[in-house]
Design a protein around this motif. Sequence first.
Motif, PDB file in Angstrom:
ATOM      1  N   VAL A 229       0.826  -1.204   0.000  1.00 49.78           N
ATOM      2  CA  VAL A 229       0.000   0.000   0.000  1.00 49.78           C
ATOM      3  C   VAL A 229       0.859   1.252   0.000  1.00 49.78           C
ATOM      4  O   VAL A 229       0.633   2.185  -0.781  1.00 49.78           O
ATOM      5  N   SER A 230       1.880   1.291   0.866  1.00 45.52           N
ATOM      6  CA  SER A 230       2.716   2.499   0.947  1.00 45.52           C
ATOM      7  C   SER A 230       3.502   2.719  -0.338  1.00 45.52           C
ATOM      8  O   SER A 230       3.643   3.862  -0.809  1.00 45.52           O
ATOM      9  N   TRP A 231       4.015   1.664  -0.964  1.00 41.04           N
ATOM     10  CA  TRP A 231       4.725   1.809  -2.234  1.00 41.04           C
ATOM     11  C   TRP A 231       3.789   2.328  -3.325  1.00 41.04           C
ATOM     12  O   TRP A 231       4.169   3.187  -4.123  1.00 41.04           O
ATOM     13  N   THR A 232       2.578   1.799  -3.359  1.00 43.00           N
ATOM     14  CA  THR A 232       1.638   2.218  -4.394  1.00 43.00           C
ATOM     15  C   THR A 232       1.269   3.688  -4.221  1.00 43.00           C
ATOM     16  O   THR A 232       1.227   4.449  -5.211  1.00 43.00           O
ATOM     17  N   LEU A 233       1.000   4.105  -2.999  1.00 40.51           N
ATOM     18  CA  LEU A 233       0.668   5.510  -2.767  1.00 40.51           C
ATOM     19  C   LEU A 233       1.849   6.413  -3.103  1.00 40.51           C
ATOM     20  O   LEU A 233       1.676   7.505  -3.666  1.00 40.51           O
ATOM     21  N   ALA A 234       3.064   5.982  -2.793  1.00 41.93           N
ATOM     22  CA  ALA A 234       4.247   6.767  -3.152  1.00 41.93           C
ATOM     23  C   ALA A 234       4.377   6.882  -4.661  1.00 41.93           C
ATOM     24  O   ALA A 234       4.786   7.933  -5.188  1.00 41.93           O
ATOM     25  N   ALA A 235       4.022   5.823  -5.387  1.00 46.76           N
ATOM     26  CA  ALA A 235       4.138   5.832  -6.851  1.00 46.76           C
ATOM     27  C   ALA A 235       3.229   6.873  -7.495  1.00 46.76           C
ATOM     28  O   ALA A 235       3.524   7.363  -8.588  1.00 46.76           O
TER      29      ALA A 235
END
Length: 309
Positions: A229-235
């Motif tokens: 989730v955190s990687w996707t939001l950062a992307a």
Amino acid sequence: MELRPPAAADQVLAELLDRLVALDYNFVTPTPATHQRYLQRNRRRARSLRDIFGWSLPFSPADIDADLLALLERGAFIEPQGHWLRPLIRVSSLGGALFVHSAFPTLERDAVFFGPDTYRFAAFIMRELPASDGHILDIGAGSGAGGISAVRAGKAARATLLDINARALWMAGHNARAANIAAETTMADLTALPDQTYDAVVMNPPYMVDGEHRQYRDGGEDRGLDLAVSWTLAATHLVKPGGQILVYCGSPVVEGEVLLAARLMGELGPEWRMEASEIDPDIFGEELDREEYRDVERIAALGIRIEGG
């Protein structure tokens, strides 16, 4: 046993990959469970390069070409195991390219993983990304298979391979060189990235609950979903307008609800469009024996495409 510092083994690893390419080496890496079953059924020493660099079987110095043995010794890519020698790296094939990664079993915290998830991830990129002369970012790149495969297939002109694992980036750099593609490796987490955006962002984040906290495997809290989730939001802050974010990831399914898709739908802003599909409905079923997954009915492999912004 750790590999030598990359500076001491660079030339050796480059030469080794070139040798294996010239020898038409090929090996498709299975799941760890399948690998373990194969080894239990074949308790023997290696008889071929596939046995050594694919199945991670021990071998006798007499079982391998003397020049190749000398190369492995110079690179410290083997260690003694009783009267035999044990390989410390594996080499797998994907789409006509070779990728070096960690030997089986991948127990070290900074082990570099490669397996069926890698093949599904690359196939997902091939299906979803259009041809482009743009710049792709591969987050948590590991062996670099995602970004490298994208550039080889004409889905991008160049790739940035991002990871916090120095060993992974070292191997990914050699894999890119062996594939003859334009790629740079960047060691950073998502809080310390340069101010840059990309035409596409791809990722295959870790998604399991892992008490050993191996970087390639441990997805954090909420049944291993937090990192995804955190990687996707950062992307969403790293992709250019009109670009795509592609996420290949496993997700627990509880009472019919695919948890990762549900969380992302709840946390992405209204400006983002998301489509999620199940690439494989049932992966790593053996994990369900663990207490952390007591309420999980299955783990599904998801392909998630996000656009907008």
